[in-house]
Motif scaffolding. Sequence first.
Motif, mmCIF file in Angstrom:
data_model
loop_
_atom_site.group_PDB
_atom_site.id
_atom_site.type_symbol
_atom_site.label_atom_id
_atom_site.label_comp_id
_atom_site.label_asym_id
_atom_site.label_seq_id
_atom_site.Cartn_x
_atom_site.Cartn_y
_atom_site.Cartn_z
ATOM 1 N N TRP A 1 -7.414 0.878 -6.000
ATOM 2 C CA TRP A 1 -7.975 1.848 -5.040
ATOM 3 C C TRP A 1 -8.191 1.232 -3.821
ATOM 4 C CZ3 TRP A 1 -8.374 7.044 -5.064
ATOM 5 C CH2 TRP A 1 -9.386 7.602 -4.439
ATOM 6 N N VAL A 2 -7.818 1.776 -2.754
ATOM 7 C CA VAL A 2 -7.920 1.438 -1.168
ATOM 8 C C VAL A 2 -8.948 2.487 -0.762
ATOM 9 C CG1 VAL A 2 -7.089 0.921 0.895
ATOM 10 C CG2 VAL A 2 -5.855 0.161 -1.068
ATOM 11 N N PHE A 3 -8.466 3.961 -0.786
ATOM 12 C CA PHE A 3 -9.120 4.895 -0.238
ATOM 13 C C PHE A 3 -8.487 6.190 -0.599
ATOM 14 C CE2 PHE A 3 -10.066 7.940 3.406
ATOM 15 C CZ PHE A 3 -11.617 8.009 3.510
ATOM 16 N N SER B 1 -3.382 -6.294 7.628
ATOM 17 C CA SER B 1 -4.455 -5.096 6.896
ATOM 18 C C SER B 1 -4.337 -5.535 5.571
ATOM 19 C CB SER B 1 -3.777 -3.825 6.915
ATOM 20 O OG SER B 1 -2.713 -3.441 6.286
ATOM 21 N N GLU C 1 -3.005 0.149 -3.437
ATOM 22 C CA GLU C 1 -2.416 -1.156 -3.349
ATOM 23 C C GLU C 1 -1.815 -1.543 -4.590
ATOM 24 O OE1 GLU C 1 -2.564 -5.112 -0.253
ATOM 25 O OE2 GLU C 1 -4.368 -4.176 -1.095
ATOM 26 N N LYS D 1 -10.110 2.490 -9.530
ATOM 27 C CA LYS D 1 -11.055 1.718 -8.995
ATOM 28 C C LYS D 1 -11.121 0.561 -10.043
ATOM 29 C CE LYS D 1 -13.731 4.589 -5.803
ATOM 30 N NZ LYS D 1 -14.934 5.334 -5.686
ATOM 31 N N LYS E 1 0.829 -1.318 -0.047
ATOM 32 C CA LYS E 1 -0.019 -0.101 -0.085
ATOM 33 C C LYS E 1 0.810 1.257 0.060
ATOM 34 C CE LYS E 1 -3.956 -1.987 2.402
ATOM 35 N NZ LYS E 1 -3.329 -3.561 2.330
#
Length: 114
Positions: free
Chosen positions: A41-43, A114, A81, A36, A3
């Motif tokens: 995409w994670v956040f 995680s 990530e 995405k 990440k």
Amino acid sequence: MTKYLISFPSAAMQHLTADELQAADHDSREVVRAAKAAGVWVFGGGVDEGIAPVMVEGDGGVRDGTYPERTRLDGGFTVLEVPSREAALEWAARIAAACRCAQEVRAFMYDPES
């Protein structure tokens, strides 16, 4: 996969006109959609600078402020990530072009939880 935090301070966009900000908003949302679609995409988001930070202690106590050595946290950030540092740098370049400002890239340490 690792990440990565890709970020910029608010001041990095202060040179943009209102029209350029609107275009940057549109273009950055396109990069988010692409990330995405690529499954990386994670956040992400922007820090709400209108809400003051607070410190929360282990006992639940809350006080105004931040760590003394921390001046401020503002701007926007993205967590992706990706399989390599090179991939993170490629995404950062896309974000930089969309936002019209350079991006800082940092790797998160591996955490099996995680």
